[in-house]
Design an enzyme around this catalytic site. Structure first.
Site, PDB file in Angstrom:
ATOM      1  N   ARG A 182       7.172  24.862  43.122  1.00 46.37           N
ATOM      2  CA  ARG A 182       6.708  25.806  42.028  1.00 46.37           C
ATOM      3  C   ARG A 182       7.204  26.556  41.381  1.00 46.37           C
ATOM      4  O   ARG A 182       6.736  27.112  40.229  1.00 46.37           O
ATOM      5  CB  ARG A 182       5.851  26.605  43.371  1.00 46.37           C
ATOM      6  CG  ARG A 182       4.908  27.514  43.381  1.00 46.37           C
ATOM      7  CD  ARG A 182       4.487  27.882  44.296  1.00 46.37           C
ATOM      8  NE  ARG A 182       3.768  29.362  44.052  1.00 46.37           N
ATOM      9  CZ  ARG A 182       3.407  30.689  44.904  1.00 46.37           C
ATOM     10  NH1 ARG A 182       4.574  30.930  44.982  1.00 46.37           N
ATOM     11  NH2 ARG A 182       2.430  31.213  43.661  1.00 46.37           N
TER      12      ARG A 182
ATOM     13  N   HIS B  64       5.819  27.679  37.833  1.00 44.66           N
ATOM     14  CA  HIS B  64       5.921  29.186  37.471  1.00 44.66           C
ATOM     15  C   HIS B  64       7.354  29.574  36.260  1.00 44.66           C
ATOM     16  O   HIS B  64       7.108  30.882  36.035  1.00 44.66           O
ATOM     17  CB  HIS B  64       6.431  30.341  38.714  1.00 44.66           C
ATOM     18  CG  HIS B  64       5.225  30.447  39.399  1.00 44.66           C
ATOM     19  ND1 HIS B  64       5.231  31.211  40.057  1.00 44.66           N
ATOM     20  CD2 HIS B  64       4.516  29.057  39.534  1.00 44.66           C
ATOM     21  CE1 HIS B  64       3.800  31.170  40.686  1.00 44.66           C
ATOM     22  NE2 HIS B  64       3.465  30.170  40.312  1.00 44.66           N
TER      23      HIS B  64
ATOM     24  N   VAL C 259       5.518  30.217  31.782  1.00 50.77           N
ATOM     25  CA  VAL C 259       5.417  31.459  31.060  1.00 50.77           C
ATOM     26  C   VAL C 259       6.511  31.271  29.993  1.00 50.77           C
ATOM     27  O   VAL C 259       8.038  31.917  30.325  1.00 50.77           O
ATOM     28  CB  VAL C 259       6.259  32.480  31.818  1.00 50.77           C
ATOM     29  CG1 VAL C 259       6.225  34.026  31.469  1.00 50.77           C
ATOM     30  CG2 VAL C 259       5.195  33.080  33.249  1.00 50.77           C
TER      31      VAL C 259
ATOM     32  N   ASN D  73       4.142  35.941  41.878  1.00 53.43           N
ATOM     33  CA  ASN D  73       5.740  34.820  42.635  1.00 53.43           C
ATOM     34  C   ASN D  73       6.450  36.633  43.073  1.00 53.43           C
ATOM     35  O   ASN D  73       7.025  35.793  44.648  1.00 53.43           O
ATOM     36  CB  ASN D  73       6.220  35.618  40.939  1.00 53.43           C
ATOM     37  CG  ASN D  73       6.733  34.704  40.222  1.00 53.43           C
ATOM     38  OD1 ASN D  73       6.099  33.547  39.911  1.00 53.43           O
ATOM     39  ND2 ASN D  73       7.276  35.083  38.778  1.00 53.43           N
TER      40      ASN D  73
ATOM     41  N   HIS E  81      -0.557  20.845  46.230  1.00 56.69           N
ATOM     42  CA  HIS E  81      -0.438  21.273  47.160  1.00 56.69           C
ATOM     43  C   HIS E  81      -1.066  20.754  48.087  1.00 56.69           C
ATOM     44  O   HIS E  81      -1.405  20.799  49.060  1.00 56.69           O
ATOM     45  CB  HIS E  81      -1.936  22.434  47.023  1.00 56.69           C
ATOM     46  CG  HIS E  81      -1.680  23.267  46.386  1.00 56.69           C
ATOM     47  ND1 HIS E  81      -2.745  23.976  45.168  1.00 56.69           N
ATOM     48  CD2 HIS E  81      -0.525  23.600  45.461  1.00 56.69           C
ATOM     49  CE1 HIS E  81      -2.479  24.901  44.690  1.00 56.69           C
ATOM     50  NE2 HIS E  81      -1.019  24.704  44.870  1.00 56.69           N
TER      51      HIS E  81
HETATM   52  C1  HEM Z   1      -3.613  25.379  39.627  1.00 54.95           C
HETATM   53  C2  HEM Z   1      -3.484  25.764  39.754  1.00 54.95           C
HETATM   54  C3  HEM Z   1      -2.609  26.188  40.892  1.00 54.95           C
HETATM   55  C4  HEM Z   1      -2.933  28.166  41.839  1.00 54.95           C
HETATM   56  C5  HEM Z   1      -4.023  28.829  41.900  1.00 54.95           C
HETATM   57  C6  HEM Z   1      -1.550  27.509  42.901  1.00 54.95           C
HETATM   58  C7  HEM Z   1      -1.899  29.287  43.747  1.00 54.95           C
HETATM   59  C8  HEM Z   1      -0.872  28.678  45.203  1.00 54.95           C
HETATM   60  C9  HEM Z   1      -0.615  30.266  46.045  1.00 54.95           C
HETATM   61  C10 HEM Z   1      -1.165  31.547  45.814  1.00 54.95           C
HETATM   62  C11 HEM Z   1       0.253  29.644  46.207  1.00 54.95           C
HETATM   63  C12 HEM Z   1       0.388  30.012  47.556  1.00 54.95           C
HETATM   64  C13 HEM Z   1       1.584  31.760  47.080  1.00 54.95           C
HETATM   65  C14 HEM Z   1       2.526  31.988  48.366  1.00 54.95           C
HETATM   66  O1  HEM Z   1       1.490  31.863  49.864  1.00 54.95           O
HETATM   67  O2  HEM Z   1       3.004  33.554  48.181  1.00 54.95           O
HETATM   68  C15 HEM Z   1       0.596  28.344  45.918  1.00 54.95           C
HETATM   69  C16 HEM Z   1       1.775  27.480  46.439  1.00 54.95           C
HETATM   70  C17 HEM Z   1       2.622  26.101  45.990  1.00 54.95           C
HETATM   71  N1  HEM Z   1       2.351  25.941  45.030  1.00 54.95           N
HETATM   72 FE1  HEM Z   1       0.068  26.129  43.883  1.00 54.95          FE
HETATM   73  N2  HEM Z   1      -0.770  27.090  42.243  1.00 54.95           N
HETATM   74  C18 HEM Z   1      -0.724  26.161  41.026  1.00 54.95           C
HETATM   75  C19 HEM Z   1      -0.444  24.750  40.733  1.00 54.95           C
HETATM   76  C20 HEM Z   1       0.701  24.516  41.319  1.00 54.95           C
HETATM   77  C21 HEM Z   1       1.032  23.396  40.571  1.00 54.95           C
HETATM   78  C22 HEM Z   1       1.005  23.040  39.603  1.00 54.95           C
HETATM   79  C23 HEM Z   1       2.458  23.195  41.360  1.00 54.95           C
HETATM   80  C24 HEM Z   1       3.621  22.391  40.901  1.00 54.95           C
HETATM   81  C25 HEM Z   1       3.351  21.224  40.185  1.00 54.95           C
HETATM   82  C26 HEM Z   1       1.914  23.543  42.287  1.00 54.95           C
HETATM   83  C27 HEM Z   1       2.933  24.073  43.554  1.00 54.95           C
HETATM   84  C28 HEM Z   1       2.912  24.537  44.918  1.00 54.95           C
HETATM   85  C29 HEM Z   1       4.028  24.584  46.036  1.00 54.95           C
HETATM   86  C30 HEM Z   1       4.632  23.205  45.972  1.00 54.95           C
HETATM   87  C31 HEM Z   1       3.397  25.608  46.891  1.00 54.95           C
HETATM   88  C32 HEM Z   1       4.255  25.980  48.087  1.00 54.95           C
HETATM   89  C33 HEM Z   1       5.292  26.267  48.064  1.00 54.95           C
HETATM   90  C34 HEM Z   1       5.703  26.976  48.878  1.00 54.95           C
HETATM   91  O3  HEM Z   1       5.415  26.130  50.204  1.00 54.95           O
HETATM   92  O4  HEM Z   1       7.028  27.273  48.725  1.00 54.95           O
HETATM   93  N3  HEM Z   1       1.014  24.606  42.670  1.00 54.95           N
HETATM   94  N4  HEM Z   1       0.353  27.734  45.148  1.00 54.95           N
END
Ligand code: HEM
Ligand SMILES: *[C@@H]1O[C@H](CO)[C@@H](O)[C@H](O)[C@H]1NC(C)=O
Ligand SMILES: *[C@@H]1O[C@H](CO)[C@@H](O)[C@H](O)[C@H]1NC(C)=O
Ligand SMILES: *[C@@H]1O[C@H](CO)[C@@H](O)[C@H](O)[C@H]1NC(C)=O
Ligand SMILES: *[C@@H]1O[C@H](CO)[C@@H](O)[C@H](O)[C@H]1NC(C)=O
Ligand SMILES: *[C@@H]1O[C@H](CO)[C@@H](O)[C@H](O)[C@H]1NC(C)=O
Ligand SMILES: *[C@@H]1O[C@H](CO)[C@@H](O)[C@H](O)[C@H]1NC(C)=O
Ligand SMILES: *[C@@H]1O[C@H](CO)[C@@H](O)[C@H](O)[C@H]1NC(C)=O
Ligand SMILES: *[C@@H]1O[C@H](CO)[C@@H](O)[C@H](O)[C@H]1NC(C)=O
Ligand SMILES: *[C@@H]1O[C@H](CO)[C@@H](O)[C@H](O)[C@H]1NC(C)=O
Length: 320
Positions: free
Chosen positions: A59, A63, A67, A91, A190
């Site tokens: 992630r 991010h 940007v 973030n 996800h």
């Molecule tokens: C499509 C739009 C996306 C949205 C709206 C989104 C949103 C989010 C949100 C809200 C979280 C949880 C953050 C928190 O709990 O503070 C999250 C976690 C995560 N996102 Fe996304 N995300 C998106 C795309 C992506 C992409 C492109 C990737 C990587 C290729 C990704 C990988 C991850 C991963 C692996 C987590 C878990 C991180 C952890 O456990 O620390 N996401 N995302």
């Protein structure tokens, strides 16, 4: 070939080269041949005490890239007279793994000092995270350099929020030069990691007219309401994938189809032309894996600094 076709080919080649600059898989072949091994070993070590760290690092790369391109801008710490991206809404209190990135940088520097950029370490770590969690591998493009700036407001503007609709998700990717297909494919990340209650709890109790989001499966809703009670601690986390929580597989797409998409943005993939891809990936893991590898390279190619642009930071958290 007619003359204009040759001209068109030359112009397209120039345009293509410009958009992906001079990244190359062999960039560190002579200057730091073991960089991928060192980064991967550091991640493997960290996963022994914190398996989630793989998801967290994937992630961070996302991010970073959204940007001003993949330039490690996200890693710069705030100082008394500098505000970076770490406290921007997507973030703040959310991105994690900065200490492990520091460890990677220090391990890499111990074998080839002042050579590998923090931006490339993030790109390598992202692939290693997926591979070590059971997902596909790909050839990582290298040669990015690190920014001397960051942009708080651009981080707020460019990274789509979890409340996004299908159309807003497509627009956010298009804004940085990625396709709708990249959007659906990369959302498959996800399939592992966690999300804080605050990022989806609006769906659990009063989404419309005092009712939960009707797209959430009944049993899953009850589970989520238990983890995230109404008015409870928004920092508690839930697994993205209730079936195979720490494995990188295609389970995410089956979850979305079954009313087990965690975020609004996950459920929204069914609302539009993107539903066909969700359906394809849910039954065809090979198709998902092949496409994920392609889209990760696409994302990793966003606006890199190359050549003499930017710098090779000696500390990922601050400019030299
Ligand atoms: C499509 C739009 C996306 C949205 C709206 C989104 C949103 C989010 C949100 C809200 C979280 C949880 C953050 C928190 O709990 O503070 C999250 C976690 C995560 N996102 Fe996304 N995300 C998106 C795309 C992506 C992409 C492109 C990737 C990587 C290729 C990704 C990988 C991850 C991963 C692996 C987590 C878990 C991180 C952890 O456990 O620390 N996401 N995302
Ligand atoms: C760089 O190293 C990799 C791995 O050792 C090798 O497969 C590749 O052929 C090398 N490329 C060049 C251009 O030397
Ligand atoms: C503020 O910025 C200047 C130059 O940009 C730098 O030299 C200085 O150390 C920074 N930090 C503080 C606390 O003033
Ligand atoms: C970041 O989160 C902390 C709590 O973790 C909060 O105190 C701070 O105000 C937030 N910063 C911004 C810019 O929202
Ligand atoms: C790497 O180089 C920096 C100076 O650029 C130096 O301070 C540091 O001690 C060196 N680290 C190693 C492991 O050689
Ligand atoms: C951040 O990006 C916005 C939008 O591109 C731009 O207007 C602003 O000047 C940038 N800020 C900094 C500090 O670079
Ligand atoms: C749901 O939210 C709306 C708008 O915020 C509010 O007016 C309504 O009272 C809430 N209903 C319940 C049952 O909480
Ligand atoms: C909320 O939950 C987080 C994560 O479990 C925990 O660190 C924090 O202490 C909790 N806060 C309160 C006020 O209980
Ligand atoms: C799908 O999106 C449209 C347009 O944003 C919206 O009107 C409709 O309610 C959405 N459908 C579902 C099932 O969310
Ligand atoms: C998924 O799409 C790919 C490429 O379009 C196609 O080759 C494959 O047969 C599809 N798989 C399923 C199960 O529909």
């Amino acid at each position: 070939m007619a003359g204009y076709e040759v001209l068109a080919t030359v112009l397209l080649t120039i345009l293509f080269r410009r958009s992906v600059a001079q990244l190359s898989p062999s960039f560190y072949n002579s200057s730091c041949p073991t960089v991928e091994t060192v980064v991967t070993n550091t991640l493997q070590q960290a996963m022994q005490s914190d398996v989630r760290i793989a998801a967290s690092l994937l992630r961070v790369h996302f991010h970073d890239c959204f940007v001003n391109g993949c330039d490690a801008s996200v890693l710069l710490d705030d100082t008394a007279n500098f505000t970076g991206e770490k406290t921007a809404a997507p973030n703040n209190a959310s991105l994690r793994g900065f200490d492990v990135i520091d460890q990677m940088k220090s391990q890499v520097d111990s074998v080839c000092n002042n050579t590998v950029s923090c931006a490339d370490i993030l790109a390598i770590a992202a692939k290693a995270a997926v591979v070590l969690s059971g997902g596909p591998s790909w050839t990582v493009q290298l040669g990015r350099r690190d920014s001397t700036t960051a942009n708080f407001s651009l981080a707020q503007a460019n990274i789509p929020p979890p409340t996004s609709t299908n159309a807003q998700l497509i627009a956010a990717y298009q804004n940085v030069g990625l396709s709708t297909q990249d959007m659906v494919v990369l959302s498959g990340a996800h399939t592992f990691g966690r999300a804080r209650c605050t990022t989806f709890s609006n769906r659990l109790f009063n989404f419309t007219n005092g009712q939960p989001d009707p797209r959430i499966n009944t049993a899953y809703l009850a589970t989520l309401q238990q983890i995230c009670p109404n008015g409870g601690n928004g920092s508690v986390v839930a697994n993205f994938d209730p079936v195979t929580q720490d494995t990188f597989d295609n389970q995410y797409y089956a979850n979305v189809l079954n009313g087990q998409g965690l975020l609004n943005s996950d459920a929204e993939l069914l609302n539009g032309t993107t539903a066909a891809l969700v359906s394809n990936f849910s039954t065809d893991q090979t198709s998902f894996f092949n496409n994920f590898a392609v889209s990760m390279v696409n994302m990793g190619n966003l606006q890199p600094l190359t050549g003499s642009q930017g710098e090779i930071r000696s500390n990922c958290r601050k400019t030299n």
